[in-house]
Design a protein around this motif. Sequence first.
Motif, PDB file in Angstrom:
ATOM      1  N   TYR A  36       3.264   3.069   2.922  1.00  0.00           N
ATOM      2  CA  TYR A  36       4.626   3.249   2.429  1.00  0.00           C
ATOM      3  C   TYR A  36       5.479   4.252   3.210  1.00  0.00           C
ATOM      4  O   TYR A  36       6.604   3.921   3.601  1.00  0.00           O
ATOM      5  CB  TYR A  36       4.626   3.618   0.931  1.00  0.00           C
ATOM      6  CG  TYR A  36       5.991   3.981   0.420  1.00  0.00           C
ATOM      7  CD1 TYR A  36       6.921   2.990   0.134  1.00  0.00           C
ATOM      8  CD2 TYR A  36       6.389   5.311   0.311  1.00  0.00           C
ATOM      9  CE1 TYR A  36       8.193   3.318  -0.291  1.00  0.00           C
ATOM     10  CE2 TYR A  36       7.663   5.650  -0.110  1.00  0.00           C
ATOM     11  CZ  TYR A  36       8.561   4.646  -0.411  1.00  0.00           C
ATOM     12  OH  TYR A  36       9.826   4.975  -0.808  1.00  0.00           O
TER      13      TYR A  36
ATOM     14  N   SER B 152       3.416  12.714  -4.958  1.00  0.00           N
ATOM     15  CA  SER B 152       2.182  12.322  -4.274  1.00  0.00           C
ATOM     16  C   SER B 152       2.304  12.370  -2.760  1.00  0.00           C
ATOM     17  O   SER B 152       1.390  11.949  -2.062  1.00  0.00           O
ATOM     18  CB  SER B 152       1.753  10.926  -4.736  1.00  0.00           C
ATOM     19  OG  SER B 152       2.753  10.008  -4.416  1.00  0.00           O
ATOM     20  N   ARG B 153       3.426  12.876  -2.228  1.00  0.00           N
ATOM     21  CA  ARG B 153       3.548  13.007  -0.770  1.00  0.00           C
ATOM     22  C   ARG B 153       2.750  14.209  -0.269  1.00  0.00           C
ATOM     23  O   ARG B 153       2.642  15.211  -0.962  1.00  0.00           O
ATOM     24  CB  ARG B 153       5.020  13.233  -0.402  1.00  0.00           C
ATOM     25  CG  ARG B 153       5.908  12.017  -0.527  1.00  0.00           C
ATOM     26  CD  ARG B 153       5.516  10.995   0.492  1.00  0.00           C
ATOM     27  NE  ARG B 153       6.434   9.881   0.467  1.00  0.00           N
ATOM     28  CZ  ARG B 153       7.443   9.734   1.320  1.00  0.00           C
ATOM     29  NH1 ARG B 153       7.660  10.618   2.253  1.00  0.00           N
ATOM     30  NH2 ARG B 153       8.221   8.700   1.240  1.00  0.00           N
TER      31      ARG B 153
ATOM     32  N   THR C 189      10.432   1.368  -4.771  1.00  0.00           N
ATOM     33  CA  THR C 189      10.440   2.805  -4.551  1.00  0.00           C
ATOM     34  C   THR C 189      11.524   3.170  -3.564  1.00  0.00           C
ATOM     35  O   THR C 189      12.302   4.081  -3.782  1.00  0.00           O
ATOM     36  CB  THR C 189       9.079   3.276  -4.041  1.00  0.00           C
ATOM     37  OG1 THR C 189       8.093   2.794  -4.940  1.00  0.00           O
ATOM     38  CG2 THR C 189       9.022   4.778  -3.999  1.00  0.00           C
TER      39      THR C 189
ATOM     40  N   VAL D 117       5.807   0.094  -4.041  1.00  0.00           N
ATOM     41  CA  VAL D 117       4.464   0.642  -3.873  1.00  0.00           C
ATOM     42  C   VAL D 117       3.585   0.108  -4.993  1.00  0.00           C
ATOM     43  O   VAL D 117       3.439   0.742  -6.024  1.00  0.00           O
ATOM     44  CB  VAL D 117       4.474   2.188  -3.938  1.00  0.00           C
ATOM     45  CG1 VAL D 117       3.089   2.730  -3.622  1.00  0.00           C
ATOM     46  CG2 VAL D 117       5.487   2.769  -2.997  1.00  0.00           C
TER      47      VAL D 117
ATOM     48  N   ASN E 149       6.624   9.288  -6.675  1.00  0.00           N
ATOM     49  CA  ASN E 149       6.430   9.101  -5.241  1.00  0.00           C
ATOM     50  C   ASN E 149       6.511  10.432  -4.506  1.00  0.00           C
ATOM     51  O   ASN E 149       5.723  10.713  -3.611  1.00  0.00           O
ATOM     52  CB  ASN E 149       7.472   8.124  -4.709  1.00  0.00           C
ATOM     53  CG  ASN E 149       7.325   7.901  -3.223  1.00  0.00           C
ATOM     54  OD1 ASN E 149       8.038   8.493  -2.434  1.00  0.00           O
ATOM     55  ND2 ASN E 149       6.362   7.100  -2.837  1.00  0.00           N
TER      56      ASN E 149
ATOM     57  N   SER F 226       0.793  -1.228   0.000  1.00  0.00           N
ATOM     58  CA  SER F 226       0.000   0.000   0.000  1.00  0.00           C
ATOM     59  C   SER F 226       0.828   1.283   0.000  1.00  0.00           C
ATOM     60  O   SER F 226       1.850   1.386   0.665  1.00  0.00           O
ATOM     61  CB  SER F 226      -0.886  -0.013   1.237  1.00  0.00           C
ATOM     62  OG  SER F 226      -1.350   1.274   1.522  1.00  0.00           O
ATOM     63  N   SER F 227       0.309   2.281  -0.731  1.00  0.00           N
ATOM     64  CA  SER F 227       0.984   3.578  -0.730  1.00  0.00           C
ATOM     65  C   SER F 227       0.675   4.355   0.548  1.00  0.00           C
ATOM     66  O   SER F 227       1.382   5.284   0.899  1.00  0.00           O
ATOM     67  CB  SER F 227       0.563   4.394  -1.949  1.00  0.00           C
ATOM     68  OG  SER F 227      -0.837   4.561  -1.950  1.00  0.00           O
TER      69      SER F 227
END
Lengths: 323, 307
Positions: free
Chosen positions: A45, B266-267, B228, A69, B263, A41-42
């Motif tokens: 993460y 999208s934080r 990632t 992810v 990544n 899952s993000s």
Amino acid sequence: MNYKQKGFKTAGILAIAAASVALVVPAVKSQSGSIIKIDGSSTVYPITEAVAEEYQIENKGATQVTVGVSGTGGGFKKFCSEDEAVRTDISDASRPIKEEEMAMCEAAGVEYIEIPVAYDAITVVANPENPIESMTVEELAQIWDPESEGEITNWSQVNPEWPDAEFVLYGPGADSGTFDGFTDKINGDEGASRTDYTPSEDDNVLVQGVSSDPNALGYFGYSYYEENQDKLKAIAIDAGEGAVVPSVETVRDGSYAPLSRPIYIYVNAQAAEKPEVAEFVEFYLTNAEGLVPEVGSVPLTPEEYQEGIARFQNGETGTTAAK
Amino acid sequence: MPTTNLRKLRTNLNRRKLINSGFAFLGATIIAIAIIILLGLTLKMAFQGAERITPEFFTSFPSRRASRAGILSAWVGTCLVMLVTAMAAIPLGVASGIYLEEYAKKNWLADLIEINVTNLAGVPSIIYGLLALGLFVYELRLGQSILSAGLTLALLILPVVIVTTRESIRAIPNSLREASYALGASKWQTIWDHILPYSFGSILTGVIIGLSRAIGETAPIITIGALTFIAFLPKSPFKSEFPFLSFEWLQAPFTVMPIQMFNWVSRPQAAFEINAAAAGTVLIGMTLGINAIAIFLRYQLRKDIKW
């Protein structure tokens, strides 16, 4: 002939130069050791990344941790894979394992230990200029119900005390675990939602949308609200026992209901017998309380982390959370 | 009578000239708008990310703290994957192009291959990802590795390489082939000593267009299992004992620049957006770098060709 030699020589020199730049750095930095593979899952993460980062600093690269992810579902697909080369040691999950995933794991002979690591509170947000402060679960359900599509479009249709203005809805796309959670808890059926809203898999787009429109309403994970409190207003949710605003306290004591839920890691029981995996999981649970708030999520209580450690040490396999 | 006729002719001519210059102006404006928008976006990103582009940014691993996070594993991963892609796509693509253009008989089989190659160029990249997951990862057991990723992207750019190879071979005057045969050269000698060197510059252009596309791909790489967070690098390809080369890095897990960027974008924390902009700038720099090498090579190779 002369032309040809020259041309290939230039090409050769450049190729060698490019290749050596790409290859020398790994020579300096690479290390060897066992690898712990994590995916999923993000939502989980950032927490796993923080723990993995600290863990690798702590043990100086003796054990290497990789985190992918591919989403909760994609993570379980690898976690329960028949192919050992693909199988992960730990899977990040923003919801309990589903029945078909359990079947997949069983078919592959994978047993797992389920450990909650933090809370995810789905936060309903509005523009700060919006006079609405709280909503009941019924009102939320009425706004997001599939049957409201095209019918309920004005705040005052839901509650006569609310402004007479059309609302604009924002929410995550259907692939998201947050979408599954929200529709399950609010509309009573996972995946049941009206579709005339602006969906985005990138929560920052939702933040942008709600913060720029006084009549917008949206929902997403708590960490995105926490980082953007100056631009957004969290709507207090009333599940019958008074309206509650999401915060670290209300989520931890369980009063922010029904939109808060634990998020998990699933550890392969066989991998857990390896000392480095066991060490990593225990490191995870002992340091999570400090690291979870750093990445904007809500930590469990210390007792709950202790329970997780006990569960792991006793090797209690299976799930208690899944329906 | 002749005067009126001439006048009519002049008005007609002037009108056409006006239309002509009007169209030229329209074209120039559209190009200018396109370039300004592109430049604007690139510069905005570069300025936003400029503060984070430091030596540490290139030598640090990902981190939960934006100021400490870097792109080391990402740019090394991207370079290695591109290396595998180039190694696989260039020989295969060029060889296929030569076969189709010089050897293949014009029959239904050649037509079938041709239709397939052209169609492959239009297949969405995620499809290549799924194909590669099934073929490279599960069937051939290459693992979720640099090798799998490089081969996947090689498949993706193969049609581009084949088509440009054919185009550039076709552009070589037939008289050159005939001259070569006239001097007693075999078919292969003609191809290797004349056709290939002369078309090398144009083939290179196709290869670069392909690689520039591959370097920005995320979907197929995620599908086959790119990571990632990875805080270590593949094993070095050089070792101290014989034969001095090691291929263990091909099996290593990896991440690439676009995934790292995605990544960060999208934080929830705004500081990561600066990192994403910085990584984007570096990625554009890498693409421009590949292009620059290609232009330089093409210039070097072409300056001796005259016909």
